[in-house]
Design a protein around this motif. Structure first.
Motif, mmCIF file in Angstrom:
data_model
loop_
_atom_site.group_PDB
_atom_site.id
_atom_site.type_symbol
_atom_site.label_atom_id
_atom_site.label_comp_id
_atom_site.label_asym_id
_atom_site.label_seq_id
_atom_site.Cartn_x
_atom_site.Cartn_y
_atom_site.Cartn_z
ATOM 1 N N GLY A 43 -17.451 -14.323 -1.190
ATOM 2 C CA GLY A 43 -16.349 -14.975 -0.475
ATOM 3 C C GLY A 43 -15.177 -14.041 -0.261
ATOM 4 O O GLY A 43 -14.560 -14.017 0.797
ATOM 5 N N ALA A 44 -14.860 -13.225 -1.274
ATOM 6 C CA ALA A 44 -13.746 -12.275 -1.144
ATOM 7 C C ALA A 44 -14.062 -11.208 -0.106
ATOM 8 O O ALA A 44 -13.187 -10.828 0.691
ATOM 9 N N VAL A 45 -15.310 -10.737 -0.071
ATOM 10 C CA VAL A 45 -15.702 -9.763 0.958
ATOM 11 C C VAL A 45 -15.581 -10.395 2.344
ATOM 12 O O VAL A 45 -15.120 -9.755 3.298
ATOM 13 N N GLY A 46 -15.958 -11.650 2.458
ATOM 14 C CA GLY A 46 -15.836 -12.349 3.743
ATOM 15 C C GLY A 46 -14.391 -12.464 4.196
ATOM 16 O O GLY A 46 -14.077 -12.261 5.378
ATOM 17 N N VAL A 47 -13.498 -12.773 3.273
ATOM 18 C CA VAL A 47 -12.071 -12.861 3.620
ATOM 19 C C VAL A 47 -11.551 -11.495 4.049
ATOM 20 O O VAL A 47 -10.791 -11.379 5.026
ATOM 21 N N LEU A 48 -11.956 -10.436 3.354
ATOM 22 C CA LEU A 48 -11.526 -9.088 3.748
ATOM 23 C C LEU A 48 -12.019 -8.723 5.143
ATOM 24 O O LEU A 48 -11.274 -8.158 5.947
ATOM 25 N N ILE A 49 -13.268 -9.047 5.435
ATOM 26 C CA ILE A 49 -13.813 -8.733 6.758
ATOM 27 C C ILE A 49 -13.091 -9.529 7.836
ATOM 28 O O ILE A 49 -12.866 -9.041 8.940
ATOM 29 N N ALA A 50 -12.683 -10.755 7.537
ATOM 30 C CA ALA A 50 -12.002 -11.588 8.534
ATOM 31 C C ALA A 50 -10.553 -11.150 8.740
ATOM 32 O O ALA A 50 -10.036 -11.189 9.853
ATOM 33 N N VAL A 51 -9.873 -10.701 7.689
ATOM 34 C CA VAL A 51 -8.444 -10.394 7.763
ATOM 35 C C VAL A 51 -8.185 -8.929 8.132
ATOM 36 O O VAL A 51 -7.178 -8.614 8.767
ATOM 37 N N LEU A 52 -9.076 -8.048 7.761
ATOM 38 C CA LEU A 52 -8.855 -6.613 7.957
ATOM 39 C C LEU A 52 -8.602 -6.216 9.417
ATOM 40 O O LEU A 52 -7.668 -5.439 9.673
ATOM 41 N N PRO A 53 -9.346 -6.695 10.406
ATOM 42 C CA PRO A 53 -9.048 -6.294 11.787
ATOM 43 C C PRO A 53 -7.640 -6.694 12.251
ATOM 44 O O PRO A 53 -6.983 -5.945 12.969
ATOM 45 N N ALA A 54 -7.170 -7.861 11.824
ATOM 46 C CA ALA A 54 -5.828 -8.293 12.232
ATOM 47 C C ALA A 54 -4.756 -7.392 11.618
ATOM 48 O O ALA A 54 -3.768 -7.053 12.267
ATOM 49 N N VAL A 55 -4.955 -6.971 10.370
ATOM 50 C CA VAL A 55 -3.988 -6.096 9.705
ATOM 51 C C VAL A 55 -3.992 -4.713 10.362
ATOM 52 O O VAL A 55 -2.936 -4.112 10.580
ATOM 53 N N LEU A 56 -5.173 -4.211 10.687
ATOM 54 C CA LEU A 56 -5.256 -2.884 11.303
ATOM 55 C C LEU A 56 -4.682 -2.870 12.715
ATOM 56 O O LEU A 56 -4.178 -1.854 13.168
ATOM 57 N N ARG A 57 -4.756 -3.980 13.419
ATOM 58 C CA ARG A 57 -4.162 -4.050 14.761
ATOM 59 C C ARG A 57 -2.641 -4.017 14.700
ATOM 60 O O ARG A 57 -1.989 -3.533 15.586
ATOM 61 N N ARG A 58 -2.056 -4.573 13.671
ATOM 62 C CA ARG A 58 -0.589 -4.623 13.566
ATOM 63 C C ARG A 58 0.006 -3.268 13.201
ATOM 64 O O ARG A 58 1.098 -2.946 13.618
ATOM 65 N N ARG A 59 -0.663 -2.480 12.424
ATOM 66 C CA ARG A 59 -0.115 -1.195 11.981
ATOM 67 C C ARG A 59 0.195 -0.242 13.128
ATOM 68 O O ARG A 59 1.282 0.303 13.177
ATOM 69 N N PRO A 60 -0.699 0.009 14.075
ATOM 70 C CA PRO A 60 -0.349 0.928 15.165
ATOM 71 C C PRO A 60 0.833 0.434 15.989
ATOM 72 O O PRO A 60 1.636 1.224 16.467
ATOM 73 N N GLN A 61 0.988 -0.855 16.131
ATOM 74 C CA GLN A 61 2.121 -1.381 16.896
ATOM 75 C C GLN A 61 3.426 -1.092 16.164
ATOM 76 O O GLN A 61 4.438 -0.777 16.784
ATOM 77 N N GLU A 62 3.430 -1.200 14.850
ATOM 78 C CA GLU A 62 4.648 -0.922 14.095
ATOM 79 C C GLU A 62 5.006 0.556 14.161
ATOM 80 O O GLU A 62 6.171 0.928 14.208
ATOM 81 N N GLN A 63 4.018 1.451 14.166
ATOM 82 C CA GLN A 63 4.287 2.886 14.219
ATOM 83 C C GLN A 63 4.753 3.313 15.602
ATOM 84 O O GLN A 63 5.494 4.266 15.741
ATOM 85 N N GLN A 64 4.330 2.643 16.651
ATOM 86 C CA GLN A 64 4.710 3.013 18.008
ATOM 87 C C GLN A 64 6.125 2.587 18.352
ATOM 88 O O GLN A 64 6.716 3.117 19.279
ATOM 89 N N GLN A 65 6.683 1.639 17.645
ATOM 90 C CA GLN A 65 8.026 1.170 17.965
ATOM 91 C C GLN A 65 9.045 2.260 17.620
ATOM 92 O O GLN A 65 8.999 2.873 16.558
ATOM 93 N N PRO A 66 9.990 2.517 18.522
ATOM 94 C CA PRO A 66 11.002 3.537 18.235
ATOM 95 C C PRO A 66 11.959 3.056 17.144
ATOM 96 O O PRO A 66 12.207 1.877 16.976
ATOM 97 N N GLN A 67 12.490 4.018 16.405
ATOM 98 C CA GLN A 67 13.417 3.707 15.327
ATOM 99 C C GLN A 67 14.837 3.479 15.840
ATOM 100 O O GLN A 67 15.686 2.994 15.117
ATOM 101 N N GLN A 68 15.111 3.873 17.098
ATOM 102 C CA GLN A 68 16.448 3.707 17.666
ATOM 103 C C GLN A 68 16.635 2.269 18.132
ATOM 104 O O GLN A 68 15.707 1.637 18.598
ATOM 105 N N PRO A 69 17.864 1.786 18.029
ATOM 106 C CA PRO A 69 18.107 0.449 18.566
ATOM 107 C C PRO A 69 18.031 0.493 20.088
ATOM 108 O O PRO A 69 18.358 1.503 20.718
#
Length: 130
Positions: A43-69
């Protein structure tokens, strides 16, 4: 991957709960000796497989955002208003087709009337058997 992860989570957690009853999933009958720990692991492996793609999609978006206001953009007022078309009074649309003439003759009925009598028409003899 989401569906596969949810499937594994349901099978894993379900098999660990069903271990305490007389019912088992046929898919994990082979692992009955290792239950409920093996079910919780699946069950834990299943939860990781289901949640991992959503977490990995969010990371590149956070890195691409500029630090300047973001800059405030200044908009200038228009110098001249846009020209407006002249308004015309309301005119009723003309009818596209001329009116229809009333129907002449008998009006067909629905459903059609049955014939007055069944059988051969009047004046004809019915065939005889010989």
């Amino acid at each position: 991957m989401l569906r596969f992860g949810v499937f594994l989570a349901v099978i894993g957690f379900g098999s660990s709960v069903l271990h305490f009853t007389d019912v088992q999933f046929r898919l994990v009958m082979w692992a009955e000796e290792g239950q409920p720990a093996l079910g919780l692991g699946i069950g834990a492996v299943g939860v990781l497989i289901a949640v991992l793609p959503a977490v990995l999609r969010r990371r590149p978006q956070e890195q691409q955002q500029p630090q300047q206001p973001p800059r405030q953009q200044v908009y200038a007022a228009p110098t001249q208003p846009f020209p407006q078309p002249p308004r015309q009074p309301f005119v009723q649309a003309q009818t596209p087709y001329p009116p229809q003439m009333p129907r002449r003759g008998p009006v067909p009925q629905f459903p059609p009337r049955p014939p007055a009598q069944y059988g051969p028409p009047a004046g004809h003899a019915a065939p005889r058997d010989r």
